[in-house]
Design an enzyme around this catalytic site. Structure first.
Site, PDB file in Angstrom:
ATOM      1  CG  PHE A 173       0.818  -2.313  -0.666  1.00 44.18           C
ATOM      2  CD1 PHE A 173       0.084  -3.089   0.228  1.00 44.18           C
ATOM      3  CD2 PHE A 173       1.760  -1.426  -0.149  1.00 44.18           C
ATOM      4  CE1 PHE A 173       0.280  -2.980   1.590  1.00 44.18           C
ATOM      5  CE2 PHE A 173       1.964  -1.308   1.214  1.00 44.18           C
ATOM      6  CZ  PHE A 173       1.222  -2.093   2.082  1.00 44.18           C
ATOM      7  CG  ASP A 174      -1.796  -5.158  -7.838  1.00 37.56           C
ATOM      8  OD1 ASP A 174      -1.413  -4.330  -8.686  1.00 37.56           O
ATOM      9  OD2 ASP A 174      -2.798  -5.880  -8.005  1.00 37.56           O
ATOM     10  N   GLY A 175      -2.166  -2.409  -6.806  1.00 36.78           N
ATOM     11  CA  GLY A 175      -3.203  -1.401  -6.604  1.00 36.78           C
ATOM     12  C   GLY A 175      -4.611  -1.972  -6.584  1.00 36.78           C
ATOM     13  CG  PHE A 285       0.676  -7.687   0.532  1.00 37.93           C
ATOM     14  CD1 PHE A 285       0.478  -8.903   1.178  1.00 37.93           C
ATOM     15  CD2 PHE A 285       1.386  -6.698   1.190  1.00 37.93           C
ATOM     16  CE1 PHE A 285       0.975  -9.125   2.450  1.00 37.93           C
ATOM     17  CE2 PHE A 285       1.888  -6.904   2.466  1.00 37.93           C
ATOM     18  CZ  PHE A 285       1.682  -8.126   3.098  1.00 37.93           C
ATOM     19  CG  ASP A 287      -5.694  -8.728  -7.568  1.00 40.48           C
ATOM     20  OD1 ASP A 287      -4.690  -8.063  -7.879  1.00 40.48           O
ATOM     21  OD2 ASP A 287      -6.663  -8.886  -8.330  1.00 40.48           O
TER      22      ASP A 287
END
Length: 312
Positions: A173-175, A285, A287
Site C-alpha cells: 500500500f501507499d500511505g 495500491f 493514488d
C-alpha cells in the site's frame, strides 16, 4: 421482568473471520477483445459474441493470480476464517455464462455473483459485505469509494506482472490518500516539502485520519492474527514516498489504530517499482497515476482515484 443476559464472549469468538473481495469480470479475466466488440459494435454484437463463445475459456486477467492466492488461503484457515471472492459484473446472466464457465475451468472457488445487465454493479459491494472492490472501470471504482468501500482500478499490465505463484499473499500500500487521508498531501501540494515536513514533525503524536483502505488493512490483519507472525500466509507492506522526519507520524498512526504492518519502506521520493519487485508484491495500491504507471510493468497495480491527486 427478567433481564436479558448478554451472550458469552466465548460464543462470539467462535464466529469465523471473513475477508470478502469483490472483483469485476474484466479484472479477473482477459476480456479485452470482448470489450472492443462492445465499444465498437454495441450491445447486440457483444451479446452474440459472448454467447457464441461461451464454451471458450477466458485467459487470466490482471488480478487472476491474486485471486488464486487469496482463495488458496482457505486451505490454511480451516474453521477460523474464510476468504470469499465475489464476482460483480456488468454482464447479463446470459452473457456472463462464459465467465462462470471459465471460473469452473480454472478451478476457482467462486460461487456468488451479481450480473447487473449493463448497470454499475458497485451497488452490491455493501450488500455482500465486501472489504475491497477491484474493477477495470474507473467510474465504478469511484462510486464504490464514495460508498465507503476500499476500491481500485486495475491498471492494464503485461502477463508477467504478477507476484510469485507460491509463498504468502503479499499486498503493498501507499500511505497518503490510500491507508491515510490526504490531509498531509494537501499541505505538500499547496506549500511544498519544507512546510509538509514541518507540519508532520509538529503533528507527530496526532494520528492521521483514516484513508479508504484502512478497513481493508484491518480485515487483512484479522486474518493474519490467526497465525504466528513468522508463519502467516499473508504479508503487508507500506511503501511510501515519505522519508524522515515525516515517518514518525505514520508509525504512531498505525500504533494508535492497533494495526501491525509487516514491512514499512520510507523511500524519500525514490521510485517504488524496484522495491515492489523486491517485496514480491501480488498487488500494489497507490493514488497517483504516475506511481501506478511506473509499477504496472512489474506488479499488478490498483489505482485508487481518491484525494487531491485525483481532483478530490
Amino acid at each position: 421482568m427478567t433481564a436479558l443476559t448478554p451472550a458469552p464472549e466465548s460464543l462470539a469468538s467462535t464466529e469465523p473471520i471473513r475477508l470478502v473481495v469483490a472483483i469485476s469480470s474484466r479484472a479477473l479475466f482477459d476480456l479485452d477483445e470482448s470489450h472492443r466488440v462492445f465499444m465498437e459494435e454495441g450491445v447486440e454484437a457483444y451479446h452474440a459474441y459472448q454467447v457464441a463463445r461461451e464454451n471458450e475459456v477466458l485467459e487470466p486477467g490482471v488480478a487472476f493470480s491474486l485471486v488464486q492466492k487469496l482463495l488458496a488461503l482457505n486451505g490454511r484457515l480451516g474453521e477460523g476464517g474464510r476468504v470469499e471472492v465475489i464476482l460483480l459484473s456488468r454482464n447479463s446472466s446470459d452473457t456472463g455464462l462464459r465467465v462462470f464457465n471459465s471460473i469452473r475451468h480454472h478451478g476457482l472457488d467462486i460461487t456468488r455473483a451479481a450480473f447487473s445487465g449493463g448497470a454499475s454493479p458497485y451497488r452490491y459491494v455493501g450488500a455482500f459485505g465486501a472489504h475491497l472492490f477491484l474493477s477495470a472501470d474507473p467510474d465504478d471504482v469511484r462510486c464504490a469509494l464514495a460508498a465507503d468501500c476500499a476500491a481500485a482500478t486495475l491498471v492494464p499490465a503485461p502477463a508477467h506482472a504478477r507476484g510469485a505463484e507460491d509463498g504468502p499473499v503479499r499486498i503493498a500500500f501507499d500511505g497518503d490518500a490510500v491507508l491515510f487521508s490526504d490531509e498531509a498531501e494537501r499541505v505538500y501540494r499547496s506549500a511544498g516539502l519544507a512546510a509538509f515536513n514541518a507540519q508532520e514533525v509538529a503533528s507527530a503524536s496526532v494520528p492521521l485520519s483514516a484513508g479508504p483502505f484502512k478497513g481493508f488493512l484491518a480485515a487483512l490483519q484479522r486474518i493474519q492474527a490467526l497465525f504466528p507472525p513468522r508463519d502467516a500466509p499473508l504479508r503487508t507492506a507500506l511503501i511510501t514516498a515519505r522519508g524522515a522526519p515525516s515517518h514518525e507520524r505514520v508509525i504512531r498512526t498505525l500504533r494508535d489504530w492497533g494495526i501491525r504492518i509487516d514491512e514499512a519502506l520510507f523511500l524519500g521520493g525514490l521510485p517504488k517499482a524496484g522495491f515492489l519487485e523486491a517485496f514480491d508484491a501480488d498487488i500494489f495500491f497507490d493514488d497517483q497515476e504516475s506511481h501506478c504507471a511506473d509499477a504496472r510493468g512489474r506488479i499488478a497495480t490498483g489505482h485508487v482515484p481518491h484525494g487531491i491527486a485525483n481532483g478530490g
